[in-house]
Write an enzyme that holds these catalytic residues in place. Structure first.
Site, PDB file in Angstrom:
ATOM      1  N   HIS A   5       0.827  -1.205   0.000  1.00 54.90           N
ATOM      2  CA  HIS A   5       0.000   0.000   0.000  1.00 54.90           C
ATOM      3  C   HIS A   5       0.861   1.255   0.000  1.00 54.90           C
ATOM      4  CE1 HIS A   5      -2.679   2.942   2.286  1.00 54.90           C
ATOM      5  NE2 HIS A   5      -3.377   2.660   1.189  1.00 54.90           N
TER       6      HIS A   5
ATOM      7  N   ASP B 100      -1.831   6.412  -5.429  1.00 53.61           N
ATOM      8  CA  ASP B 100      -2.943   7.353  -5.496  1.00 53.61           C
ATOM      9  C   ASP B 100      -2.589   8.438  -6.504  1.00 53.61           C
ATOM     10  OD1 ASP B 100      -4.477   6.439  -2.926  1.00 53.61           O
ATOM     11  OD2 ASP B 100      -2.422   6.744  -2.247  1.00 53.61           O
TER      12      ASP B 100
ATOM     13  N   GLU C  11       0.499  -0.314  -4.708  1.00 59.34           N
ATOM     14  CA  GLU C  11      -0.703   0.511  -4.815  1.00 59.34           C
ATOM     15  C   GLU C  11      -0.308   1.972  -4.739  1.00 59.34           C
ATOM     16  OE1 GLU C  11      -4.160   2.776  -2.928  1.00 59.34           O
ATOM     17  OE2 GLU C  11      -2.072   2.488  -2.288  1.00 59.34           O
TER      18      GLU C  11
ATOM     19  N   HIS D 290      -1.374  10.848  -1.817  1.00 60.71           N
ATOM     20  CA  HIS D 290      -2.637  10.402  -1.234  1.00 60.71           C
ATOM     21  C   HIS D 290      -3.565  11.540  -0.851  1.00 60.71           C
ATOM     22  CE1 HIS D 290      -5.306   9.271   2.131  1.00 60.71           C
ATOM     23  NE2 HIS D 290      -5.487   8.173   1.419  1.00 60.71           N
TER      24      HIS D 290
ATOM     25  N   GLU E  91      -5.072   3.885  -7.867  1.00 59.13           N
ATOM     26  CA  GLU E  91      -6.298   4.502  -7.375  1.00 59.13           C
ATOM     27  C   GLU E  91      -6.451   5.922  -7.915  1.00 59.13           C
ATOM     28  OE1 GLU E  91      -8.528   6.044  -3.312  1.00 59.13           O
ATOM     29  OE2 GLU E  91      -6.898   4.584  -3.126  1.00 59.13           O
TER      30      GLU E  91
END
Length: 301
Positions: free
Chosen positions: A50, A79, A77, A92, A160
């Site tokens: 993450h 953002d 992962e 993020h 994301e």
């Protein structure tokens, strides 16, 4: 600040060992198979790093995904948000204050929102010192820089789209950057890329633009609503505190947008006990800041 010096040292040693052995452990195990196929073959959930290995390095930086690679994890992962002048960057929060020195570099421009700064201004910021002095000088990467590093590391990406309501058209723009970077060919689309969002509308837009892409919705819809999501997504990715074995089974009982059983990748799980708990519920993947801890607990990859 989330720093574990002993764990970080162990991570570095493990990364060096894996490098000598010829690459990341997860890539060697999973090979070219899809996450579902590999899980069925090897019996453990997929472990996603993450924001990179963010328990041990500043989140969403190139340093963090490099450390994930060294630890043996090829799924990372991130953002994605957009600057004032239209550059996609990997961060993020929708403000820069928590993870950079923006308050010192640009005093008086509060609340320091990402969308109010140009890419050149954001490139000046230190995105590592807040985490630890050894990471001083780390930067907020552009999405293009990030994709280049993931490709170099032979990693895979759970991308994301963050707060799309702030950035009209970000879905199309993200796909355009992915295309330019070579990430929308068949190999990447079928084996190395998943696009997710907390916005069902955003996921639906991505699916409409690129029906071949694997998509995921972040949240925990009611069981009665799951068939509606199955029309435009392949996965439901919930917070671990919101799910049960029955809910996971209900997701698995539906065919997603590509005609395959839907999957569940849960977040954010950083301790062994919780990792084993969600594994017992039958989740397909675990998204974690501490991927080494989760892998040791559940035998994932």
């Amino acid at each position: 600040m989330y720093v574990r010096p002993a764990a970080a040292a162990a991570a570095a040693f493990l990364g060096f060992t894996l490098t000598l052995l010829g690459g990341t452990a997860s890539y060697a195990v999973a090979g070219p198979d899809s996450p579902t196929t590999a899980r069925a073959a090897f019996g453990g959930p997929v472990v996603y790093a993450h924001r990179g290995a963010s328990a041990y390095a500043p989140e969403n930086t190139l340093e963090s995904i490099d450390l994930a690679m060294q630890l043996g994890f090829d799924w990372v992962e991130n953002d994605v948000q957009r600057t004032r002048d239209g550059e996609l960057v990997v961060i993020h929060d929708d403000t820069l204050a928590r993870t950079t020195d923006v308050e010192q570099v640009f005093p008086g421009r509060q609340p320091w929102r990402v969308k109010d700064f140009t890419a050149a201004e954001i490139a000046r910021l230190d995105a590592g010192s807040w985490f630890g002095e050894e990471y001083g000088g780390a930067r907020v990467p552009t999405l293009r820089e990030y994709l280049h590093r993931v490709q170099r590391n032979q990693q895979r990406l759970l991308l994301e789209i963050k707060k799309p309501e702030l950035y009209p058209g970000i879905e199309e723009q993200t796909l355009a950057v992915l295309e330019d970077a070579g990430w929308l060919d068949e190999r990447h689309v079928t084996r190395r890329l998943v696009v997710q969002s907390f916005s069902a509308d955003s996921v639906r837009i991505v699916h409409g633009l690129r029906p071949d892409l694997v998509t995921a919705f972040l949240g925990t819809p009611a069981v009665a609503d799951l068939p509606r999501y199955a029309q435009f997504t392949d996965r439901i990715n919930p917070w671990h505190t919101t799910i049960s074995a029955d809910w996971v089974a209900a997701v698995h009982g539906l065919l997603g947008a590509h005609g395959k059983a839907m999957e569940v990748d849960t977040w954010i799980v950083d301790d062994a006990a919780t990792a084993r708990k969600v594994q017992s519920m039958g989740v397909d993947g675990i998204i974690t800041n501490a991927p080494d801890v989760v892998r040791e607990a559940v035998g994932g990859y």
